[in-house]
Design an enzyme around this catalytic site. Structure first.
Site, short mmCIF file in Angstrom:
data_model
loop_
_atom_site.label_atom_id
_atom_site.label_comp_id
_atom_site.label_asym_id
_atom_site.label_seq_id
_atom_site.Cartn_x
_atom_site.Cartn_y
_atom_site.Cartn_z
N ASP A 1 -10.46 2.54 -4.88
CA ASP A 1 -10.36 3.85 -4.72
C ASP A 1 -10.77 4.90 -6.00
O ASP A 1 -10.52 6.12 -5.81
CB ASP A 1 -8.76 4.28 -4.57
CG ASP A 1 -8.34 3.55 -3.08
OD1 ASP A 1 -8.89 3.58 -2.31
OD2 ASP A 1 -6.91 3.06 -3.22
N ASP B 1 0.80 -1.09 -0.14
CA ASP B 1 -0.07 0.15 0.05
C ASP B 1 0.83 1.36 0.10
O ASP B 1 1.98 1.42 0.68
CB ASP B 1 -1.04 0.02 1.19
CG ASP B 1 -1.87 1.20 1.27
OD1 ASP B 1 -2.68 1.26 0.36
OD2 ASP B 1 -1.85 1.79 2.16
N GLU C 1 1.24 0.24 -4.70
CA GLU C 1 0.37 1.23 -5.18
C GLU C 1 0.83 2.34 -5.04
O GLU C 1 1.19 3.17 -4.20
CB GLU C 1 -0.87 1.26 -4.31
CG GLU C 1 -2.04 2.32 -4.74
CD GLU C 1 -2.26 3.23 -3.38
OE1 GLU C 1 -3.21 3.78 -3.67
OE2 GLU C 1 -1.47 3.10 -2.47
C1 NOJ Z 1 -4.30 3.40 -0.69
C2 NOJ Z 1 -5.40 2.37 -0.47
O1 NOJ Z 1 -5.59 1.79 -1.61
C3 NOJ Z 1 -6.40 3.13 0.03
O2 NOJ Z 1 -7.71 2.41 0.00
C4 NOJ Z 1 -6.05 3.56 1.38
O3 NOJ Z 1 -7.05 4.32 1.94
C5 NOJ Z 1 -4.77 4.29 1.52
N1 NOJ Z 1 -3.84 4.00 0.55
C6 NOJ Z 1 -4.17 4.30 2.74
O4 NOJ Z 1 -4.00 3.00 3.01
#
Ligand code: NOJ
Ligand code: NOJ
Length: 721
Positions: free
Chosen positions: A359, A259, A287
Site C-alpha cells: 500500500d 485486514d 493492519e
Molecule cells: C488494506 C489493504 O492492505 C489494502 O491493500 C486493501 O485494499 C484495503 N485494506 C482494503 O481491503
C-alpha cells in the site's frame, strides 16, 4: 539440507554446543520458530502478493470460472498476472535459504469473478481484498489441493503460513453504478447469501463512504472506498466470518494478518480472536493504518493492540524508518519512535515491523540507494518486533514508475538469485534472531547517537547484541561508547558484509564496559553479539497468545527454565505439556482468575519475572450496548461502559480500562460493541469521561444483562439521571 544450512553447519554446531553430526541438527533445533505458532518473536516474516510472485501452474492463469481477468502481457496492473500457490511452493527453498520462517500470503479466498470496471478499465481482485466466498480458494491461485500442498511443504521446511483475512467488506458495490462487479455478493462455500445492492438480510452497512478517516464512527460504519461494508453484528455474517476463518486454520494455517482492523469494532474483533484462539494457538496481527505519527486514532490503535488479542503492523515505526533512512530525518527520530512505542504498547515485541508494503512506495522508490536500504534492513532486523519483508526487497525491487503506491508497488518478482548483498544480510541477521534471545525478547538501549549514527543495545539477561549503523557518507570516530557485552573481542556478525569491523571491549562496572575507540565508516553497519551460558534461574521473554482463557494452550519462552518446574497463570498452577530450558507449553488452568494475570515460571533456581496475559472469563460473544439521551456532555467528553467483569473493565473509570469511547452518530445516543462472556449475567453502567480524565457515572441502579450463549446480541437502555 539447504544451501544455507550447509554453509552454516559449523556455526550452528558451535551455537548448539553439541557434537554435530548433520542428522542431529534438526533435533537440536527442535525449537525452530515454526513449532511456536503462538509467537512470531523469533521469526522472519515475508509478505507475498501471490499473484505477482511466481506462476507455478499455468493452467489456472485464465480460469473458466472467471475468464478475462488475466493479462499475459503484464501491462494492466489491475488484472491477474499468473502467480499462484504452486509458484510460492516452488520457491520455498529460496525463502528458507534467506532465513524466512513465516510467509504472509495475500488473501487467498475466492474474489470477484466479474471485473470492477472503473473509467472503462477492468479491475480484478488479484490482490485478494475483494472477497466473494470466504470458504473457497481463489481459482487464479489454485485448487484446495494446491493450497494444502503449499502448507504442508512450508511446514516440512519449518516455515509458517499466515493468511490475510479481510472480514471488513466483500467487494466493490457502488449503489449509483450497480453494474460494477458483483454488487458486493457474499457466498458461503459456493452458496449465494446476499448482495449489498439488494441487501434483504441486513448483511451490510448502508451509511455511504468514509469522508473523514479520523472519525471513529465513520471508519467503522461507512464504506472503505466503495467496498460493501459487512455488518459483523449480523448473526449470519458473524458466524460465517468466524467459521470460515477456523476452517482455514484447521487446514493448517498458522496465523492471521487481519485486514483493515481500524474499520471494524474492537469488540467484534476481540470475540473473533477468542474464537480462533480457542481452537488453535496462533499469532494474530492487524493492519491499523496510521496516516502519520500524529494520527488522531493512534491511541485507539494502541488500545486495540493491547487488548484485542490481535497485535498490529508497526505503522508508527514504519513512518519513522522511512523518515530517517528514506529522507533526511536524524537518528534521534528512530530513537524517539522506539521509546514512544515501547511505552505505549504492552506487547511491543509483538509488533510487526516493515519498511514498505503493498500500500506504499517501495523503499528504493522513496530513496534509490542500496546502502540506505541495507542500513534500514539492519535496523529493522535487530530492533524489537518481528521484521516483515515485502517480496522482492532482497532483489532491490522498485515500483514500476517513480512515486505512488498501489498498484505500481506490486511488480512481478524479478528473480530468485541468492547472491545479492541484501539477501545475504537478511540471511545472516535471521540466523542471529533465531538464536539470540536479546533480539527476540530483549530491552533496547541507545548507547551512542548523532544525526547519522545510531548505536544501540538489545539485552536479555546476559545475552547482548550491540548494533552500530552509520547512515551518512561520512566516517565517524566512535569514542566513549559503553556496552554490556563482556570484556573481549567481538567479530561483526555480518562478517564485514556492510563494512563492519571487530571491536574490543574492556572491563567496566554496572554493565558499562568501555569499547576501544573505532571508526564507523560511511554507510557501515556492524552487529556484535554475546550469548551467555544457560542461566541457573528462569527469566520469561514471551508468553503467548496474549489473549487467553482456561483450557487454551500457551507457550512460554525464555532462558533458565531447567528441566522441570512449575508454571503458574494468575497464581494457579498450570498443567504442563512439555518442559525445556527455553520453552514450556501448558494449558491455562481452570480456576485462573479472569483479567490481566501474570505468568511465572518457578524452578529450583528461583521464580521468574511475571509476563502479563489477558485472561477472559469464558468464550466470548459480541454485544452492542446502546445508551440513549446521555446528556449533557461537553466537547471532549466521551461515554464509556464499565461493569462487573474484566471484559467490561471491572468497574474501572480509567479510559484505558473501561470500554469505549462509544460512538455517537445520533447524539445524544451512544453505542459500542463489547466482547463479553457467553451465557453470563453481569452488571454494568455507562459513565462519562471528560478530556481531563474526570469520570461521572450515570445515576441509579446497575444495569444487569445476560449475554447469549452464542451469536450476537444488542441491548439499549436510557441514561439514568
Ligand atoms: C488494506 C489493504 O492492505 C489494502 O491493500 C486493501 O485494499 C484495503 N485494506 C482494503 O481491503
Ligand atoms: C460505581 C457504580 O456507580 C456502581 O453502580 C457500582 O456498583 C460500583 N461502581 C462498583 O464499585
Amino acid at each position: 539440507m539447504s544451501a544455507f544450512a550447509r554453509r552454516h553447519l559449523g556455526v550452528l554446531a558451535v551455537t548448539c554446543g553439541l557434537l554435530a553430526t548433520p542428522a542431529l541438527l534438526p533435533t537440536a533445533h527442535a525449537d525452530a520458530p515454526v513449532t511456536n505458532r503462538a509467537s512470531l518473536k523469533q521469526d522472519l516474516c515475508y509478505q507475498v502478493v501471490t499473484d505477482r510472485f511466481a506462476d507455478g501452474n499455468t493452467s489456472n492463469d485464465d480460469p473458466a470460472k472467471s475468464p478475462g481477468m488475466y493479462d499475459a502481457t503484464k501491462t494492466n496492473w489491475k488484472l491477474y498476472w499468473g502467480g499462484d500457490f504452486a509458484g510460492i511452493q516452488q520457491h520455498l527453498q529460496y525463502l528458507k535459504d534467506m532465513g524466512v520462517t513465516a510467509i504472509w500470503m495475500s488473501p487467498h479466498v475466492d474474489n470477484i469473478d466479474k471485473p470492477a470496471v472503473y473509467g472503462g478499465t477492468p479491475n480484478a481482485g488479484y490482490h485478494g481484498y475483494w472477497s466473494r466466498d470466504f470458504k473457497r480458494p481463489e481459482e487464479h491461485f489454485g485448487t484446495l489441493a494446491e493450497f494444502d500442498s503449499l502448507i504442508s511443504a512450508a511446514h516440512s521446511m519449518g516455515i509458517k503460513v499466515i493468511m490475510d483475512w479481510a472480514p471488513n467488506h466483500t467487494s466493490p458495490a457502488d449503489p449509483a453504478n450497480p453494474s460494477v462487479a458483483e454488487g458486493g455478493a457474499l457466498y458461503d462455500d459456493g452458496v449465494l447469501k446476499g448482495t449489498a445492492i439488494n441487501d434483504t438480510n441486513g448483511y451490510f452497512h448502508h451509511n455511504g463512504g468514509i469522508s473523514n478517516y479520523d472519525d471513529r464512527y465513520e471508519v467503522q460504519y461507512r464504506n472503505l472506498a466503495d467496498l460493501a461494508d459487512l455488518d459483523q453484528q449480523n448473526g449470519t455474517v458473524n458466524s460465517l466470518l468466524k467459521t470460515d476463518a477456523n476452517y482455514w486454520m484447521s487446514r493448517g494455517v498458522d496465523g492471521i494478518r487481519m485486514d483493515a482492523v481500524k474499520h471494524m469494532s474492537s469488540g467484534w474483533q476481540r470475540s473473533f480472536a477468542d474464537n480462533v484462539l480457542a481452537s488453535k494457538d496462533a499469532f494474530l496481527y492487524g493492519e491499523w493504518y496510521l496516516g502519520s505519527k500524529t494520527d488522531p486514532l493512534y491511541a485507539d490503535n494502541v488500545r486495540f493492540a493491547n487488548d484485542s488479542g490481535i497485535s498490529v503492523l508497526d505503522f508508527y515505526l514504519n513512518i519513522a524508518m522511512r523518515e530517517t533512512f528514506g529522507s533526511g530525518a536524524p537518528m534521534s527520530n528512530l530513537d524517539a519512535a522506539i521509546a514512544r512505542t515501547g511505552t505505549d504498547y504492552t506487547y511491543k515485541e509483538n509488533l510487526v515491523t516493515f519498511l514498505d508494503n503493498h500500500d506504499m512506495s517501495r523503499f528504493l522508490t522513496l530513496k534509490n540507494d542500496a546502502t540506505a536500504l541495507h542500513d534500514a534492513l539492519a535496523f529493522m532486523l535487530t530492533v524489537r518486533g518481528t521484521p516483515c519483508l515485502y517480496y522482492g526487497t532482497e532483489q532491490y525491487l522498485h515500483n514500476d514508475t517513480s512515486g505512488g503506491g498501489d498498484p505500481w508497488n506490486r511488480p512481478q518478482m524479478p528473480g530468485f538469485g541468492e547472491t545479492t548483498t541484501a539477501f545475504k544480510e537478511i540471511q545472516k541477521l535471521s540466523a542471529l534472531r533465531q538464536n539470540q534471545p536479546a533480539l527476540a525478547w530483549g530491552t533496547h538501549q541507545q548507547r551512542w547517537i548523532n544525526n547519522d549514527v545510531y548505536v544501540y543495545e538489545r539485552r536479555f539477561n546476559n545475552d547482548t547484541v550491540l548494533v552500530a549503523i552509520n547512515k551518512s557518507g561520512t566516517a565517524y570516530p566512535i569514542t566513549g561508547l559503553n556496552t554490556a557485552l563482556p570484556a573481549g573481542t567481538y567479530t561483526d556478525q555480518l562478517g564485514g558484509l556492510l563494512g563492519g569491523q571487530s571491536i574490543t571491549v574492556g572491563s567496566g562496572t554496572g554493565g558499562n564496559n568501555p569499547v576501544t575507540a573505532f571508526t564507523l565508516g560511511g554507510g557501515q553497519v556492524a552487529v556484535w553479539s554475546y550469548k551467555g551460558p544457560e542461566p541457573s534461574s528462569p527469566t520469561i521473554g514471551s508468553a503467548a497468545p496474549t489473549l487467553t482463557r482456561a483450557g487454551n494452550a500457551i507457550t512460554v519462552e525464555g532462558r533458565g527454565f531447567g528441566t522441570s518446574g512449575t508454571l503458574k497463570v494468575g497464581g494457579v498452577t498450570a498443567s504442563v505439556s512439555s518442559w525445556g530450558a527455553n520453552r514450556v507449553t501448558a494449558t491455562v488452568p481452570s480456576g485462573t482468575p479472569a483479567g490481566t494475570q501474570q505468568v511465572t515460571v518457578t524452578t529450583s533456581g528461583g521464580t521468574s519475572n511475571g509476563y502479563a496475559l489477558k485472561v477472559l472469563s469464558g468464550a466470548q460473544v459480541p454485544v452492542t450496548f446502546t445508551v440513549t439521551n446521555a446528556t449533557p456532555t461537553n466537547p471532549g467528553d466521551n461515554i464509556y461502559i464499565s461493569g462487573s467483569i474484566p471484559e467490561l473493565g471491572s468497574w474501572s473509570t480509567d479510559r484505558n480500562t473501561a470500554v469505549g469511547p462509544l460512538l455517537t452518530p445520533n447524539y445524544p445516543n451512544w453505542f459500542g460493541v463489547a466482547s463479553v462472556p457467553a451465557c453470563t449475567t453481569f452488571q454494568y453502567k455507562f459513565l462519562k469521561i471528560a478530556a481531563d480524565g474526570t469520570a461521572t457515572w450515570e445515576n441509579g441502579a446497575n444495569h444487569s444483562y445476560t449475554a447469549p450463549c452464542s451469536g450476537t446480541s444488542a441491548t439499549t437502555v436510557a441514561w439514568q439521571y
